[in-house]
Design an enzyme around this catalytic site. Structure first.
Site, PDB file in Angstrom:
ATOM      1  N   GLU A  16      -3.936  15.883  16.770  1.00 49.38           N
ATOM      2  CA  GLU A  16      -4.771  15.227  15.749  1.00 49.38           C
ATOM      3  C   GLU A  16      -3.956  14.791  14.536  1.00 49.38           C
ATOM      4  O   GLU A  16      -4.396  14.927  13.391  1.00 49.38           O
ATOM      5  CB  GLU A  16      -5.941  16.135  15.359  1.00 49.38           C
ATOM      6  CG  GLU A  16      -6.883  16.386  16.532  1.00 49.38           C
ATOM      7  CD  GLU A  16      -8.078  17.265  16.174  1.00 49.38           C
ATOM      8  OE1 GLU A  16      -7.998  18.020  15.192  1.00 49.38           O
ATOM      9  OE2 GLU A  16      -9.088  17.182  16.905  1.00 49.38           O
ATOM     10  N   GLU A  55      -9.593  17.185  24.533  1.00 47.37           N
ATOM     11  CA  GLU A  55     -10.531  18.173  24.010  1.00 47.37           C
ATOM     12  C   GLU A  55     -11.946  17.629  24.156  1.00 47.37           C
ATOM     13  O   GLU A  55     -12.391  16.783  23.377  1.00 47.37           O
ATOM     14  CB  GLU A  55     -10.254  18.478  22.529  1.00 47.37           C
ATOM     15  CG  GLU A  55      -8.943  19.191  22.265  1.00 47.37           C
ATOM     16  CD  GLU A  55      -8.772  19.558  20.800  1.00 47.37           C
ATOM     17  OE1 GLU A  55      -9.754  19.432  20.022  1.00 47.37           O
ATOM     18  OE2 GLU A  55      -7.668  19.951  20.410  1.00 47.37           O
TER      19      GLU A  55
END
Length: 342
Positions: free
Chosen positions: A70, A146
C-alpha cells in the site's frame, strides 16, 4: 508469496519497522533516505539470502515476493525508494514475480509499471476495481492480494463483522471475473505484548486509534482456531469455481473449550506505590491559587493524570466517551481546573 517488504503494515506496531529506528532524530521511513535505506539493505540482505534458494525456479514453493504494501497510500510516495527496493531484490538473485499491493483507486502511485506487478486490495466492488486494475495492466493476469473477509478493531469500538452474504457476493465475483485471490484474513490471530499498532489519522494525534491485541478479524477461521459458516461457504465456492479439484485433508476435530477457574485477587498496588518505583521521576513543587487553569497545548500523547497532594482530580477512563475529555489525546489545547482538595 512472502510479504518480504520492510513495511508490511497489517495494523502491527510501526507497520513492522523496529522501534530502535526512533533513536535517529528526524529519520523518515519509506523513502530513499540514506540512513533508512542502509538498514533496509541490511535487513533484506539477510532475508533474501535465505529465501532465494526456495524460489520456484530452484524447486521451492515461492512464486512471488511482495516488495511494498500500500505504498500508494503513503504520503511520501517515493518512486526512487521503490526502484531501490527492486534493485535490492534483483541483486540478491530474486527472479520470481515482484509485486506490490494497493487499492486500484490509487492508480499506479504505489508501483513501478513494467517492473513491479500490481495487485489489488479491496473489501467490495470487485468488478469495478478489477476492471480498473485491468486497464492499468492490459493483458496481464489479475489478482486480489487482500480480499477483506472481515475487519480489525480499535479500542473503544464495537467488534467489526462482515456478513457471510456480502463475503460470498464479492468473493464469488472475484473468482468468476476471473482473478486470483488471497484472503485477508483466512485465520484470525493475536498481537502479543505491545506489537499491536494504531491508526494515526491526520498526524496531530487527534485521530489516534489503537488496534486491539485481538486480531480475530471476523475471519473464516477464528482467533482461537474454530471453523465458521464463513469458512464452509468459502471452501464450497472454491470447489465450485476451481476447474481443477484439489485433494484436501479431513478437517481436524475441534478442541473442546474449557473454562478456567476463577482467580481471586488477594492484593493490589496503589498508584502511589507504582509511582514510587520510577527512578526517572522529576520531583517539583508547584504553587497555584485555587481554581487555577492548567492548559496542555496541542494534543496529549497519550494519557495524563493530574493529582494534587496525592488526590486524583482528573477523570479516570471509564467509558469510550471519556476519550473526548481532558487527559486523553483527542482534545486540542485541553484544560483542567486545579481544584485543591483540603
Amino acid at each position: 508469496m512472502p510479504r518480504s517488504a520492510p513495511y508490511f503494515f497489517a495494523e502491527g506496531e510501526s507497520g513492522g519497522f523496529p522501534s530502535w529506528l526512533l533513536k535517529y532524530e528526524n529519520l523518515n521511513v519509506r523513502i530513499s533516505e540514506e540512513t533508512f535505506m542502509r538498514y533496509v539493505g541490511r535487513y533484506l540482505s539477510t532475508l533474501l539470502s535465505i529465501l532465494a534458494k526456495y524460489q520456484f525456479t530452484n524447486g521451492g514453493p515461492i512464486v512471488a515476493f511482495q516488495v511494498e504494501n500500500e505504498c500508494g497510500s503513503s504520503p511520501t510516495n517515493d518512486k526512487v525508494y521503490l526502484q531501490q527496493l527492486y534493485d535490492i531484490f534483483k541483486h540478491y538473485g530474486i527472479v520470481e514475480l515482484l509485486v506490490t499491493a494497493d487499492s486500484p483507486k490509487r492508480g499506479t502511485a504505489g508501483t513501478l509499471p513494467g517492473l513491479l506487478f500490481q495487485t489489488a486490495n479491496y473489501e467490495s466492488y470487485p468488478v469495478e476495481l478489477l476492471g480498473a486494475l485491468e486497464e492499468m495492466q492490459p493483458g496481464e493476469p489479475l489478482m486480489a492480494m487482500e480480499f477483506y473477509s472481515g475487519w480489525f478493531d480499535h479500542w473503544s469500538e464495537s467488534h467489526h463483522t462482515k456478513s457471510d452474504g456480502s463475503v460470498r457476493r464479492d468473493y464469488e465475483a472475484t473468482l468468476t471475473y476471473p482473478a486470483s485471490v488471497n484472503l485477508y484474513m483466512l485465520h484470525g490471530g493475536t498481537y502479543w505484548g505491545v506489537l499491536n499498532g494504531a491508526t494515526i489519522g491526520p498526524g496531530d494525534n487527534s485521530g489516534l486509534a489503537p488496534t486491539t491485541s485481538s486480531y480475530d478479524y471476523n475471519a473464516p477461521l477464528t482467533e482461537d482456531g474454530d471453523y465458521t459458516s464463513k469458512y464452509d461457504m468459502i471452501k464450497g465456492l472454491i470447489e465450485q469455481c476451481n476447474p481443477i479439484q484439489t485433494l484436501t485433508p479431513e478437517l481436524p476435530v475441534l478442541i473442546e473449550r474449557q473454562t478456567h477457574p476463577a482467580v481471586p485477587i488477594k492484593s493490589q498496588l496503589s498508584l502511589n506505590d507504582i509511582l514510587s518505583k520510577f527512578d526517572d521521576s522529576i520531583p517539583s513543587s508547584l504553587s497555584f491559587s485555587a481554581d487555577s487553569t492548567l492548559i496542555f497545548t496541542g494534543h496529549i500523547r497519550d494519557t495524563v493524570m493530574i493529582l494534587i497532594d496525592g488526590i486524583l482530580i482528573s477523570n479516570p477512563l471509564t467509558s469510550s466517551d471519556d476519550l473526548n475529555n481532558f487527559g486523553y489525546w483527542r482534545l486540542d489545547n485541553s484544560t483542567i481546573t486545579l481544584t485543591k482538595y483540603p
